[in-house]
Design an enzyme around this catalytic site. Structure first.
Site, PDB file in Angstrom:
ATOM      1  N   ASP A   1       0.757  -1.138  -0.121  1.00  0.00           N
ATOM      2  CA  ASP A   1      -0.083  -0.122  -0.056  1.00  0.00           C
ATOM      3  C   ASP A   1       0.843   1.390  -0.169  1.00  0.00           C
ATOM      4  O   ASP A   1       0.414   2.558   0.066  1.00  0.00           O
ATOM      5  CB  ASP A   1      -0.845  -0.037   1.168  1.00  0.00           C
ATOM      6  CG  ASP A   1      -0.154   0.207   2.512  1.00  0.00           C
ATOM      7  OD1 ASP A   1       1.078   0.016   2.626  1.00  0.00           O
ATOM      8  OD2 ASP A   1      -0.826   0.185   3.627  1.00  0.00           O
TER       9      ASP A   1
ATOM     10  N   ARG B   1       2.696   2.285   2.287  1.00  0.00           N
ATOM     11  CA  ARG B   1       3.055   3.194   3.528  1.00  0.00           C
ATOM     12  C   ARG B   1       3.573   1.708   4.467  1.00  0.00           C
ATOM     13  O   ARG B   1       3.376   0.774   4.408  1.00  0.00           O
ATOM     14  CB  ARG B   1       1.873   3.450   4.249  1.00  0.00           C
ATOM     15  CG  ARG B   1       1.541   4.949   3.184  1.00  0.00           C
ATOM     16  CD  ARG B   1       0.476   5.730   3.987  1.00  0.00           C
ATOM     17  NE  ARG B   1       1.252   6.612   4.876  1.00  0.00           N
ATOM     18  CZ  ARG B   1       1.842   7.610   4.475  1.00  0.00           C
ATOM     19  NH1 ARG B   1       2.026   8.163   3.098  1.00  0.00           N
ATOM     20  NH2 ARG B   1       2.602   8.322   5.260  1.00  0.00           N
TER      21      ARG B   1
ATOM     22  N   GLU C   1       5.518  -2.580  11.327  1.00  0.00           N
ATOM     23  CA  GLU C   1       6.215  -3.003   9.958  1.00  0.00           C
ATOM     24  C   GLU C   1       7.450  -2.624  10.128  1.00  0.00           C
ATOM     25  O   GLU C   1       8.428  -3.426   9.633  1.00  0.00           O
ATOM     26  CB  GLU C   1       5.290  -2.731   8.763  1.00  0.00           C
ATOM     27  CG  GLU C   1       4.209  -3.102   8.716  1.00  0.00           C
ATOM     28  CD  GLU C   1       3.068  -2.622   7.635  1.00  0.00           C
ATOM     29  OE1 GLU C   1       2.471  -3.323   6.816  1.00  0.00           O
ATOM     30  OE2 GLU C   1       3.087  -1.201   7.511  1.00  0.00           O
TER      31      GLU C   1
ATOM     32  N   SER D   1       3.688  13.351   7.558  1.00  0.00           N
ATOM     33  CA  SER D   1       2.538  13.312   7.172  1.00  0.00           C
ATOM     34  C   SER D   1       1.562  13.158   8.288  1.00  0.00           C
ATOM     35  O   SER D   1       0.281  13.324   8.243  1.00  0.00           O
ATOM     36  CB  SER D   1       2.025  12.453   6.013  1.00  0.00           C
ATOM     37  OG  SER D   1       2.473  11.083   6.551  1.00  0.00           O
TER      38      SER D   1
ATOM     39  N   GLU E   1       9.705   9.137   3.339  1.00  0.00           N
ATOM     40  CA  GLU E   1       9.824   9.581   4.705  1.00  0.00           C
ATOM     41  C   GLU E   1      10.655   8.245   5.356  1.00  0.00           C
ATOM     42  O   GLU E   1      11.245   8.582   6.250  1.00  0.00           O
ATOM     43  CB  GLU E   1       8.421   9.405   5.491  1.00  0.00           C
ATOM     44  CG  GLU E   1       7.451  10.551   5.222  1.00  0.00           C
ATOM     45  CD  GLU E   1       6.238  10.682   5.375  1.00  0.00           C
ATOM     46  OE1 GLU E   1       5.552  11.681   5.900  1.00  0.00           O
ATOM     47  OE2 GLU E   1       5.634   9.255   5.748  1.00  0.00           O
TER      48      GLU E   1
ATOM     49  N   HIS F   1      42.404 -22.861 -14.602  1.00  0.00           N
ATOM     50  CA  HIS F   1      42.712 -24.247 -14.786  1.00  0.00           C
ATOM     51  C   HIS F   1      41.235 -24.545 -15.062  1.00  0.00           C
ATOM     52  O   HIS F   1      40.112 -24.549 -14.695  1.00  0.00           O
ATOM     53  CB  HIS F   1      43.193 -24.967 -13.392  1.00  0.00           C
ATOM     54  CG  HIS F   1      43.431 -26.329 -13.646  1.00  0.00           C
ATOM     55  ND1 HIS F   1      44.090 -26.856 -14.166  1.00  0.00           N
ATOM     56  CD2 HIS F   1      42.943 -27.347 -12.761  1.00  0.00           C
ATOM     57  CE1 HIS F   1      44.219 -28.403 -14.244  1.00  0.00           C
ATOM     58  NE2 HIS F   1      43.413 -28.322 -13.376  1.00  0.00           N
ATOM     59  N   ASN F   2      41.370 -25.944 -16.156  1.00  0.00           N
ATOM     60  CA  ASN F   2      39.936 -26.410 -16.645  1.00  0.00           C
ATOM     61  C   ASN F   2      38.686 -25.656 -16.745  1.00  0.00           C
ATOM     62  O   ASN F   2      37.899 -25.727 -16.157  1.00  0.00           O
ATOM     63  CB  ASN F   2      39.537 -27.428 -15.340  1.00  0.00           C
ATOM     64  CG  ASN F   2      40.505 -28.635 -15.228  1.00  0.00           C
ATOM     65  OD1 ASN F   2      41.155 -29.330 -16.176  1.00  0.00           O
ATOM     66  ND2 ASN F   2      40.193 -29.407 -14.225  1.00  0.00           N
TER      67      ASN F   2
ATOM     68  N   GLU G   1      42.511 -22.685 -20.440  1.00  0.00           N
ATOM     69  CA  GLU G   1      43.042 -24.282 -20.831  1.00  0.00           C
ATOM     70  C   GLU G   1      41.802 -24.906 -21.361  1.00  0.00           C
ATOM     71  O   GLU G   1      40.623 -24.721 -21.177  1.00  0.00           O
ATOM     72  CB  GLU G   1      43.047 -24.925 -19.193  1.00  0.00           C
ATOM     73  CG  GLU G   1      43.743 -26.238 -19.692  1.00  0.00           C
ATOM     74  CD  GLU G   1      44.025 -27.078 -18.219  1.00  0.00           C
ATOM     75  OE1 GLU G   1      44.852 -27.941 -18.486  1.00  0.00           O
ATOM     76  OE2 GLU G   1      43.419 -27.035 -17.427  1.00  0.00           O
TER      77      GLU G   1
ATOM     78  N   ASP H   1      41.055 -28.787 -22.554  1.00  0.00           N
ATOM     79  CA  ASP H   1      41.213 -30.148 -22.755  1.00  0.00           C
ATOM     80  C   ASP H   1      40.559 -30.716 -24.011  1.00  0.00           C
ATOM     81  O   ASP H   1      39.410 -30.812 -23.963  1.00  0.00           O
ATOM     82  CB  ASP H   1      40.766 -30.830 -21.475  1.00  0.00           C
ATOM     83  CG  ASP H   1      41.791 -30.568 -20.265  1.00  0.00           C
ATOM     84  OD1 ASP H   1      42.781 -29.738 -20.536  1.00  0.00           O
ATOM     85  OD2 ASP H   1      41.639 -31.141 -19.201  1.00  0.00           O
TER      86      ASP H   1
ATOM     87  N   HIS I   1      36.835 -33.248 -19.356  1.00  0.00           N
ATOM     88  CA  HIS I   1      37.571 -33.576 -18.417  1.00  0.00           C
ATOM     89  C   HIS I   1      37.767 -35.079 -18.657  1.00  0.00           C
ATOM     90  O   HIS I   1      36.787 -35.779 -18.331  1.00  0.00           O
ATOM     91  CB  HIS I   1      37.197 -33.377 -17.007  1.00  0.00           C
ATOM     92  CG  HIS I   1      38.492 -33.324 -16.144  1.00  0.00           C
ATOM     93  ND1 HIS I   1      38.717 -34.574 -15.462  1.00  0.00           N
ATOM     94  CD2 HIS I   1      39.610 -32.464 -15.770  1.00  0.00           C
ATOM     95  CE1 HIS I   1      39.842 -34.419 -14.670  1.00  0.00           C
ATOM     96  NE2 HIS I   1      40.440 -32.945 -15.078  1.00  0.00           N
TER      97      HIS I   1
ATOM     98  N   GLU J   1      45.550 -28.833 -23.903  1.00  0.00           N
ATOM     99  CA  GLU J   1      45.873 -30.056 -22.959  1.00  0.00           C
ATOM    100  C   GLU J   1      45.385 -31.031 -24.326  1.00  0.00           C
ATOM    101  O   GLU J   1      44.224 -31.486 -24.212  1.00  0.00           O
ATOM    102  CB  GLU J   1      45.017 -30.504 -21.741  1.00  0.00           C
ATOM    103  CG  GLU J   1      45.266 -31.516 -21.136  1.00  0.00           C
ATOM    104  CD  GLU J   1      46.710 -31.699 -20.579  1.00  0.00           C
ATOM    105  OE1 GLU J   1      47.211 -32.851 -20.638  1.00  0.00           O
ATOM    106  OE2 GLU J   1      47.447 -30.400 -20.402  1.00  0.00           O
TER     107      GLU J   1
ATOM    108  N   ASN K   1      24.492  -9.121  18.189  1.00  0.00           N
ATOM    109  CA  ASN K   1      23.240  -8.630  17.304  1.00  0.00           C
ATOM    110  C   ASN K   1      23.341  -7.270  16.769  1.00  0.00           C
ATOM    111  O   ASN K   1      22.353  -6.519  16.873  1.00  0.00           O
ATOM    112  CB  ASN K   1      21.987  -8.761  18.663  1.00  0.00           C
ATOM    113  CG  ASN K   1      21.607 -10.063  19.047  1.00  0.00           C
ATOM    114  OD1 ASN K   1      21.550 -10.743  18.131  1.00  0.00           O
ATOM    115  ND2 ASN K   1      21.401 -10.254  20.296  1.00  0.00           N
TER     116      ASN K   1
END
Length: 743
Positions: free
Chosen positions: A147, A149, A154, A181, A190, A301-302, A331, A333, A346, A380, A662
């Site tokens: 809404d 607001r 909340e 308001s 606000e 790598h890979n 790399e 392969d 791989h 590779e 906290n």
């Protein structure tokens, strides 16, 4: 953002919404209704039959939009949907891409251009706008009934969502003040004011008043004093103060004085200029004209893997992400595939397969988007002669002039060129038939395959035969494409010193490299001053975990290849180290790692002639808006800060602050940590925020790593990154840094 949306037809169309297919595979293609939300930064989507939006994403998390069939999934349905209706959203971090097919080409273009416009708007936001947008995002999350607001109950609930547990009486007083308001609820604007009152930075206000002549503002002289005494910026400090007022002061009235208000002061401290990372190092500031072996090279790598190396998915996306992350060595392969087309995966595992030609095309497309300095394609190769010829054909035809096929300027290729000379070039690293300058008349030749093929093919077959030397037939067409990075088997440092050429590259598993490091550290340093060395993770790392690259950088190994797809401390260090020098992927090694007769030994840095230790003092002052880890209501972070030093063995150190109960919202520590840095040129500093847990291991909250030499002294903010290395604004640490000569 609203006025921009109203004046843009594409954004208006996105606000109305569109039916598009969300595609996950060739068989999973489902209709969803996508719509840009009122905040202009969130896209929600739902099934056609659903009443409410059930999924959404923030455009702040989108990195790029790719048009057409630019993903493997969209390529797999190319026969069904034309490219002008397809596009891909690429997200930051390791979140998967979103592949979409619009109903019409016009609809696709509206979304592509609209999203790009919004991404550009986000990029151009000032620090204040970004913060306001972040607060608005939280407002929309907390406004459950939509809404527009929020009442106090909340708001109190939202504060806990935002990682803050605070005094209710104080919060109510601020809530009432912000409620202009007088409706016992706050609207969006606000709530922004309420949040800013709530997060007033007492530690920054105190610092501001210490230097303010009247307690209200900083004059040019006041700010000049602060810059000179605290930030150690003595050059042109008066001009610099005037520039900062002009750049960060939000009040026109203060600007005309000229002076800086507390708001402008905070904006400056939170900006990139107030960051711990030296802005001068964000551009290329190092000499790029020295031989290639004089640089550390960001390496993957890979590269084809997105997950682990036993069952993970192979994808060209791995190459895109690695290259976008600044990798300059990737790399590939290669194995014999069906229909005469080599594949990449791989070997001897269940990882999926992709076509070699698709990998080459992807590398060609993305090689120089982040950096124009050379890319090394580390092959590779397990293919037979026929498919090697196909590989050579694809490399030449797809990459064209980008592929380096001959020595530069017709020179004899004995010496390595520089990154500057090789700009825009892709270099092949592989074996080569015969000598460097031999005339290759033979169509093929057997070459002993001793350097890398047993590196990580982990299977019973490899275990049974891993100790046998194999012979591999090499074809001339592919061999001819190897110019400056000829792979050779390493025999000994003495053999290399006498016989090896600078253009020859040897590869070591992390275990072998560590063994040589312990046995002959200085010899290893001298070897790396002459020629390139590649170090890769052992094949026993089936989960694609990484080793710490620091110990290899300490001895000058240039190509320290990591599994870029695996998050963790190792990749944090790699990202942090290569953040300097314009993130171009090449870092000039310190001079003591470039001298052929260097006496540097990382185990005993005090024995070398250039020994200049330094002292690092870090006062960890406060934290700001740390990310919430648990979605559980009421769960709030208990943060502590760890500072870790990586470098030569004597520099390895860790210290931490106490934890704050906290409060992940605005914790205050005010604790000083002190470190001795024996080899400043190699040290990396990593900041880690953790959520303290007395019963189990602390949880990771955020991190940031950078080279010691890139640290700016004074009062600085550290903008935290996620485990994936992506930014998590506005989460930060506020620290004071002092660096002095060690006594």
């Amino acid at each position: 953002m609203d006025s921009r949306i109203q004046s843009d037809d594409n954004l208006q169309r996105m606000m109305v919404g569109s039916m598009m297919r969300k595609v996950k595979s060739r068989t999973w293609k489902k209709q969803r209704h996508f719509r840009l939300q009122e905040d202009g930064l969130t896209v929600g989507y739902k099934s056609s039959w659903a009443r409410k939006i059930h999924s959404a994403f923030s455009l702040c998390d989108v990195e790029a939009v790719r048009e057409g069939h630019q993903s493997e999934i969209l390529l797999s349905i190319a026969d069904e949907f034309p490219p002008d209706r397809c596009f891909t959203l690429v997200f930051r971090g390791r979140r998967g891409n979103l592949d979409l097919v619009a109903e019409t080409a016009a609809e696709a273009q509206a979304w592509i251009h609209g999203i790009r416009t919004l991404l550009e708007n986000i990029e151009n936001m000032g620090e204040s706008e970004k913060l306001d947008q972040w607060i608005c995002d939280w407002f929309h999350k907390g406004d459950k009934n939509k809404d527009g607001r929020m009442n106090f109950k909340e708001v109190r609930k939202l504060l806990k969502m935002m990682n803050m547990d605070m005094n209710e009486e104080h919060a109510l007083l601020l809530f009432t003040t912000a409620d202009k308001s007088q409706t016992d609820s706050l609207n969006n604007e606000e709530f922004v004011q309420f949040y800013k009152m709530l997060t007033e930075r007492e530690e920054v206000v105190g610092l501001f008043q210490e230097y303010s002549s009247d307690g209200e503002k900083l004059s040019v002289c006041d700010l000049e004093d602060f810059l000179r005494e605290e930030q150690l910026e003595s050059e042109n400090s008066q001009q610099r103060a005037s520039e900062l007022i002009d750049r960060y002061e939000p009040s026109d009235g203060a600007k005309t004085l000229p002076a800086m208000s507390i708001d402008g002061f905070l904006m400056y401290l939170c900006s990139s200029e107030g960051s711990i990372f030296n802005l001068e190092h964000k551009g290329i500031y190092q000499d790029m004209t020295l031989p290639l072996c004089h640089y550390f090279i960001c390496s993957s790598h890979n590269t084809y893997l997105l997950e682990d190396q036993l069952r993970g998915q192979s994808s060209v996306e791995g190459y895109i992400q690695a290259l976008k992350r600044g990798c300059r060595c990737v790399e590939v392969d290669c194995w014999d595939g069906a229909n005469g087309e080599p594949v990449v995966y791989h070997g001897h595992t269940l990882t999926s397969k992709i076509l070699f030609k698709d990998v080459v095309a992807t590398v060609g497309n993305y090689a120089f988007k982040v950096s124009e300095h050379p890319v090394i394609l580390s092959l590779e190769n397990h293919c037979g002669i026929d498919q090697q010829r196909v590989m050579a054909m694809h490399l030449s035809s797809i990459l064209g002039d980008k592929l380096l096929k001959a020595p530069l300027n017709g020179r004899t290729p004995y010496d390595l060129p520089s990154p500057e000379e090789l700009k825009g070039k892709i270099i092949l690293k592989w074996k080569k038939i015969g000598g460097i300058t031999d005339n290759l008349d033979a169509a093929e030749e057997d070459v002993s395959d001793e350097d890398e093929t047993d590196k990580d093919n982990f299977s019973s077959e490899d275990q049974n035969h891993g100790n046998k030397k194999s012979k591999q037939s090499l074809c001339a067409e592919l061999s001819d494409l190897v110019v400056y990075c000829k792979s050779v088997h390493f025999r000994s440092f003495e053999h290399s010193r006498i016989h090896s050429k600078p253009i020859e590259v040897s590869s070591f598993s992390e275990f072998k490299a560590r063994k040589y490091l312990k046995e002959a550290g200085t010899e290893f340093v001298r070897h790396n001053a002459r020629q390139l060395t590649r170090v890769y993770p052992t094949g026993m790392r089936t989960d694609s975990s990484n080793f710490c690259p620091q110990e290899m950088w300490n001895i000058g190994c240039q190509i320290v290849a990591l599994n870029v797809q695996t998050a963790g401390m190792e990749m944090d260090l790699n990202d942090g180290f290569f953040r300097q020098n314009g993130s171009c992927g090449y870092i000039l090694k310190p001079d003591f790692l470039r001298k052929p007769e260097s006496n540097f030994d990382p185990e005993r840095p005090q024995d070398f002639e250039g020994y200049h230790p330094q002292r690092l003092l870090i006062r960890v002052i406060s934290g700001q808006q740390l990310p919430k880890l648990s979605k559980k209501e009421g769960s709030i972070v208990d943060p502590l800060v760890k500072v870790e030093i990586y470098g030569v063995p004597q520099d390895q150190a860790k210290q931490e602050t106490r934890h704050i109960d906290n409060n992940g919202f605005n914790p205050i520590w005010n604790e000083t940590l002190e470190f001795a840095i024996h080899t400043p040129d190699l040290a990396i500093v990593r900041f880690v925020v953790e959520d303290y847990d007395k019963a189990s291991r602390n949880d990771f909250v955020g991190q940031y790593a950078l080279p010691f030499k890139s640290i700016q002294p004074g009062y600085r903010h550290i903008h935290l990154l996620s485990k994936d290395g992506t930014s998590i604004p506005p989460s930060s640490l506020f620290v004071h840094i002092g660096i002095t000569e060690a006594s």
